[in-house]
Design an enzyme around this catalytic site. Structure first.
Site, short mmCIF file in Angstrom:
data_model
loop_
_atom_site.label_atom_id
_atom_site.label_comp_id
_atom_site.label_asym_id
_atom_site.label_seq_id
_atom_site.Cartn_x
_atom_site.Cartn_y
_atom_site.Cartn_z
N HIS A 266 54.93 40.86 53.56
CA HIS A 266 55.19 39.86 54.61
C HIS A 266 54.29 38.66 54.41
O HIS A 266 53.39 38.67 53.59
CB HIS A 266 55.04 40.46 56.02
CG HIS A 266 53.63 40.77 56.42
ND1 HIS A 266 53.25 40.92 57.72
CD2 HIS A 266 52.50 40.98 55.71
CE1 HIS A 266 51.96 41.20 57.80
NE2 HIS A 266 51.49 41.25 56.59
N CYS B 103 46.64 35.74 54.89
CA CYS B 103 47.94 36.32 55.27
C CYS B 103 49.06 35.28 55.25
O CYS B 103 50.23 35.62 55.39
CB CYS B 103 47.85 36.98 56.64
SG CYS B 103 46.74 38.40 56.66
N HIS C 146 52.28 39.06 50.72
CA HIS C 146 51.33 40.12 50.40
C HIS C 146 51.86 41.39 51.06
O HIS C 146 52.72 41.33 51.93
CB HIS C 146 49.92 39.78 50.89
CG HIS C 146 49.78 39.76 52.38
ND1 HIS C 146 50.22 38.70 53.15
CD2 HIS C 146 49.29 40.67 53.25
CE1 HIS C 146 50.00 38.96 54.43
NE2 HIS C 146 49.43 40.15 54.51
N HIS D 230 51.49 45.70 52.47
CA HIS D 230 50.70 46.75 53.13
C HIS D 230 51.39 48.09 52.95
O HIS D 230 52.62 48.16 52.83
CB HIS D 230 50.58 46.48 54.63
CG HIS D 230 49.81 45.25 54.96
ND1 HIS D 230 48.43 45.18 54.92
CD2 HIS D 230 50.23 44.02 55.35
CE1 HIS D 230 48.04 43.97 55.26
NE2 HIS D 230 49.12 43.24 55.53
N ASP E 239 61.19 49.91 54.36
CA ASP E 239 60.47 50.35 53.17
C ASP E 239 60.85 49.56 51.92
O ASP E 239 62.04 49.39 51.63
CB ASP E 239 60.69 51.84 52.92
CG ASP E 239 59.76 52.41 51.86
OD1 ASP E 239 58.57 52.00 51.84
OD2 ASP E 239 60.20 53.24 51.05
N HIS E 240 59.83 49.09 51.21
CA HIS E 240 59.99 48.29 49.99
C HIS E 240 60.83 47.04 50.23
O HIS E 240 61.64 46.64 49.40
CB HIS E 240 60.55 49.14 48.84
CG HIS E 240 59.52 50.05 48.27
ND1 HIS E 240 59.19 51.24 48.88
CD2 HIS E 240 58.73 49.93 47.18
CE1 HIS E 240 58.24 51.82 48.16
NE2 HIS E 240 57.92 51.06 47.13
N GLU F 26 48.30 48.95 59.93
CA GLU F 26 48.54 47.99 58.86
C GLU F 26 47.57 48.26 57.71
O GLU F 26 47.90 48.10 56.54
CB GLU F 26 48.38 46.57 59.38
CG GLU F 26 48.82 45.51 58.39
CD GLU F 26 48.80 44.13 58.99
OE1 GLU F 26 49.90 43.56 59.18
OE2 GLU F 26 47.70 43.62 59.31
#
Length: 136
Positions: free
Chosen positions: A15, A34, A40, A42, A80-81, A125
């Site tokens: 994100h 960020c 980037h 998490h 996810d991903h 996070e």
């Protein structure tokens, strides 16, 4: 007697925290690293808890298999991903902060869980940074 049943899950996602209506300088000042234009990621850890009365017939507050399936379908498969900013419609106009992600997850799951039950979402996070949302 009320009991809380919890299920852990995880997803990996990228994100960028920024506001389109702000200058790059203001975004940098508020969101720092960020705000990386290249995004980037998490490794998010999730705990979903359902609190309610134990069903006298089944002995369950909620069937954990059902809870697991709901999380898989509405959270893991959806997030996810993925790049949350680009791939997840919920964040087209919503900054994907941990706070907003937790609220989106709660809203996705709430409609599938009996309204007599309380729902809580805890989203990590990082191992040290997490948010909790209970719908209020």
């Amino acid at each position: 007697m009320k009991v809380t049943v919890s299920r852990k899950a995880h997803f990996n996602a990228a994100h960028r925290l920024f506001r389109k209506d702000w200058t790059m300088e203001k975004n940098d000042a508020v969101f720092g690293k960020c705000n990386n234009p290249n995004f980037h990621g998490h490794n998010y850890e999730l705990i979903v808890s359902v609190n309610g009365e134990i069903d006298q017939e089944t002995g369950f507050v909620i069937d954990v298999k059902i809870l697991s399936d709901l999380i898989k379908e509405h959270v893991e498969t959806a997030f996810d991903h993925k790049n949350l900013n680009l791939d997840v419609p919920d964040f087209a106009d919503l900054n994907p902060t941990a706070e907003n992600i937790a609220v989106v997850i709660w809203n996705k799951l709430r409609k599938h869980i009996d309204s007599s039950k309380e729902l809580e979402v805890i989203l990590y996070e990082t191992p040290r940074n997490f948010v909790t949302y209970k719908g209020n």
